[in-house]
Design an enzyme around this catalytic site. Structure first.
Site, mmCIF file in Angstrom:
data_model
loop_
_atom_site.group_PDB
_atom_site.id
_atom_site.type_symbol
_atom_site.label_atom_id
_atom_site.label_comp_id
_atom_site.label_asym_id
_atom_site.label_seq_id
_atom_site.Cartn_x
_atom_site.Cartn_y
_atom_site.Cartn_z
ATOM 1 N N SER A 1 90.248 47.859 44.388
ATOM 2 C CA SER A 1 89.891 46.475 44.110
ATOM 3 C C SER A 1 89.443 46.420 42.659
ATOM 4 C CB SER A 1 88.791 45.982 45.049
ATOM 5 O OG SER A 1 88.730 44.564 44.986
ATOM 6 N N GLU A 2 89.986 45.483 41.891
ATOM 7 C CA GLU A 2 89.908 45.565 40.433
ATOM 8 C C GLU A 2 88.512 45.318 39.870
ATOM 9 O OE1 GLU A 2 91.780 43.432 42.144
ATOM 10 O OE2 GLU A 2 91.816 41.431 41.231
ATOM 11 N N ASN A 3 87.578 44.893 40.709
ATOM 12 C CA ASN A 3 86.209 44.786 40.193
ATOM 13 C C ASN A 3 85.538 46.153 40.092
ATOM 14 O OD1 ASN A 3 86.314 44.624 43.079
ATOM 15 N ND2 ASN A 3 84.122 44.192 43.073
#
Lengths: 231, 218, 218, 231
Positions: free
Chosen positions: B46-48
């Site tokens: 997840s790109e966070n």
């Protein structure tokens, strides 16, 4: 090299109208709550805020939007905020939207003395308008420039008196890069410890990037989307 | 019968290969995690800032410091890692993520995608989508074939501001699986009970139809 | 009398200011750490990946995994941090280090420095020196005024391949403290007992000599 | 997603003559000793090695130089190695020397999909020859390109079966960036643990960058400059 200040009032000394700020956090996760509350109290305005998101209506940067303290947002995603959308569509608020990865890399570049770099993100879109395009390995890339700020305000889990920081889980997000890119970087932490308390091998942000650090009085840590399953 | 969102997710899950790192966008793509085929091990990025994203936490155990890119509370699998956003997009831009699944408002027959802005009406921002589509080798768009007004989302040319150009290779909708090549949508599979005629009628862009169009096996 | 290496280091230490982060090169610069003035707190960065470098370890406690940029075994102070080389040079290139002290084979009156190569004879490489001199706002060169053959190292123009151009602001040698500005060396202090004439004789580059040249106070 | 291989033989399968390799380490600190020993045994040659240093005469990459297995070195500092100096001055060995910070950043760029970036390091020197110069904020910078490798071989302190890595102290150095930039990245670790053993908050290199991992049989960890003080 003690960088400890008593509270957000001392931490934000010198923060003035029309300055450019970086604010760590992703959504409401890992945002500097105590500093935001102090900025609301100060009533500082005309701010340019570099932050991935703009908070929600009544929390995070949304509080500064409510008070019309922000002139311009530089972000990648600003959904989930009605007041924001209203101010943007009415033209009250300037908004510069840039891809999330480019935002992160531009902050890091600002802190790392890299004035510009090439990335494929945004080629062929509005984001590329006015930017140099160059092919590498047969693929077009655009030139993106570094971002810096008068103040970078970040939130960490643990910090020490030298300014070393450890973040928790996904509350790390943009905080480390923004910490690198502030002329003055302020860190608010959940727990402030004496130098030597943190394992030097586990530090995410070395203290050299931090000018002022304080332990926040309270952290609400509001959850934006509470999703759960049953046992 | 046209698939529902879960059906689309289930079909997309068949595209997963063992050992892949996968980034799932908000909406239908998120549901893909519920249909990982037997014997296949994948890891979700997840790109966070997490690799090894697990299911939602048990009620009462949610942690404000542990969320996904949709801002939902999540858990971490054994072997997970947390990192900052620069590192996260280093993984994405550097093509270390093997599959990206994301939603779209429009896709065109040359592989352009639009999913972040309706001028004058709505601007949520592109988030990480522009980085993902510009970098990923393997992008699947998951969406309904038509929008709520019944207008096709598979177009000759996108009308909305673009997220990326010439990047989408495959589209999986409630009606069909299509590959994009040679400036056309190529029909590969039909949703169970859906006819080629229905798909043709719902597709504004050029649609190449081979002789044999099997039904999806779900 | 001309200073020895320790004397040069002692004089350079007077340039330290409280709260500075400092990078010390190999050789004379390393000795500066032994002369930190009373009441001044500085932190040493070593570009291989440590902030808060401490003294050499006690005999028997050396750790192969804890070295400085000179490959010497060291210790870490309370409050130290370890990091990778990209982060280390982010600190340097991003001007987060307030003072860089390094040695040189030649310095010219416009601030050029050469310290990494003698064509055909010796090439050790530039290591981090090019990054340091191109980035630092505040660079002090620590060296002997002349080389072993007695030839001046303070020149009109460097003859060796450059490490950086127009970057050196101050030179501290066994004979003198000099500032570089307006394309000349400006004499600021003499080593104890060294005459202006001796310094003039040892300096090939243009030397500006004000009326009053105090002796160094060590 | 088990990436464990039994030994360096399995880890280096596919490594061939004339390939480009990245090798982690600074001096003899944090070098992949077991993999180097296996490369000596394999006798692979014509290699291009990207490594900050070249080892010493009888340890580290020096062993590959002794066997004339290296065609070209891309490094920042190669002192303390007589055989190296002899091969370089005689022209047997090609050498590309680049500033240490540019080397680190070029490896990171290679792993991060940034094809090129601007840096002030090396402007006005031999390093800038043939490279684009551009001014930013009134200061000249040169354009540096990304580096990648067929194999990147790194050494970590602890690793898990998913390939997550933790380095120890200054043995971290170039290992994390090189790990990002290999088509195949091999990690040799002092201690290999089951997934879930490492705290996800303390991981330096996430497993996504690692294709093969093994626990090294022995680590000599030779010290290059033993400097001590008396009690």
């Amino acid at each position: 090299m003690n960088k400890v200040v008593k509270n957000p009032v001392e931490a934000l000394e010198g923060l003035q109208d029309d300055m450019t700020l970086m604010m760590g956090g992703f959504g409401l996760c890992g945002i500097p709550e105590n500093s935001i509350a102090e900025m609301v109290r100060m009533g500082v305005s005309g701010l340019t805020c570099i932050s991935n998101n703009a908070g929600v209506d009544d929390f995070g940067l949304g509080l500064l939007l409510q008070g019309k303290q922000i002139k311009k947002m530089i972000s990648s995603y600003v959904g989930e905020n009605d007041e924001f959308e209203r101010q943007m569509l009415s033209g009250e608020l300037e908004v510069d939207l840039i891809p999330q990865g480019s935002l992160a890399e531009r902050c890091r570049a600002g802190g790392a003395g890299i004035p510009a770099f090439y990335t494929p993100a945004g080629y062929g879109t509005e984001v590329a308008e006015g930017k140099e395009v160059r092919e590498f390995n047969g693929k077009p890339h655009i030139l993106e420039s570094a971002l810096t700020a008068d103040f970078a305000i970040v939130k960490a889990w643990r910090g020490d008196t030298e300014g070393n920081l450890i973040f928790k889980a996904t509350a790390r997000n943009f905080n480390p890069m923004m910490a690198m890119a502030g002329k003055i970087t302020v860190a608010e932490v959940e727990e402030l410890l004496p130098a030597g308390s943190l394992n030097p091998n586990e530090i995410h942000t070395p203290g050299i990037f931090i000018q002022r650090i304080f332990q926040g009085e309270t952290f609400e840590k509001r959850i934006e989307q509470r999703t759960v399953r049953q046992k | 019968m046209a698939l529902d969102k879960n059906g689309i997710a289930q079909r997309i899950a068949q595209e997963l290969r063992d050992g892949w790192y996968v980034n799932l966008g908000i909406g239908i793509p998120t549901l893909v995690a519920n249909y990982i085929p037997e014997g296949i091990e994948v890891e979700f990025q997840s790109e966070n800032g997490i690799l090894g994203m697990g299911p939602f936490p048990i009620d009462g155990e949610e942690d404000a410091d542990l969320i996904n890119a949709g801002k939902q509370t999540i858990t971490a699998m054994n072997g997970a890692a947390y990192f900052d956003s620069a590192m996260s997009f280093a993984m994405i831009r550097g093509q270390h993520v093997q599959l990206t699944v994301l939603g779209a408002m429009e896709v065109s027959q040359n592989g352009d995608i639009a999913n972040w802005k309706i001028p004058g009406k709505m601007v949520k921002g592109m988030g990480g989508a522009m980085d993902l589509v510009a970098s990923a080798e393997n992008i699947i768009v998951a969406m309904m074939h038509a929008n709520k007004a019944g207008v096709s989302k598979l177009l000759k040319k996108c009308s909305l501001p673009l997220t990326g150009v010439g990047c989408v290779k495959k589209v999986i909708t409630n009606l069909a699986v299509m590959e994009i090549k040679n400036n056309a949508f190529h029909l590969v599979e039909r949703a169970p009970g859906v006819t080629v005629e229905e798909i043709m009628a719902a597709t504004e862009g050029d649609l190449v139809i081979p002789d044999n169009i099997p039904e999806m096996q779900l």
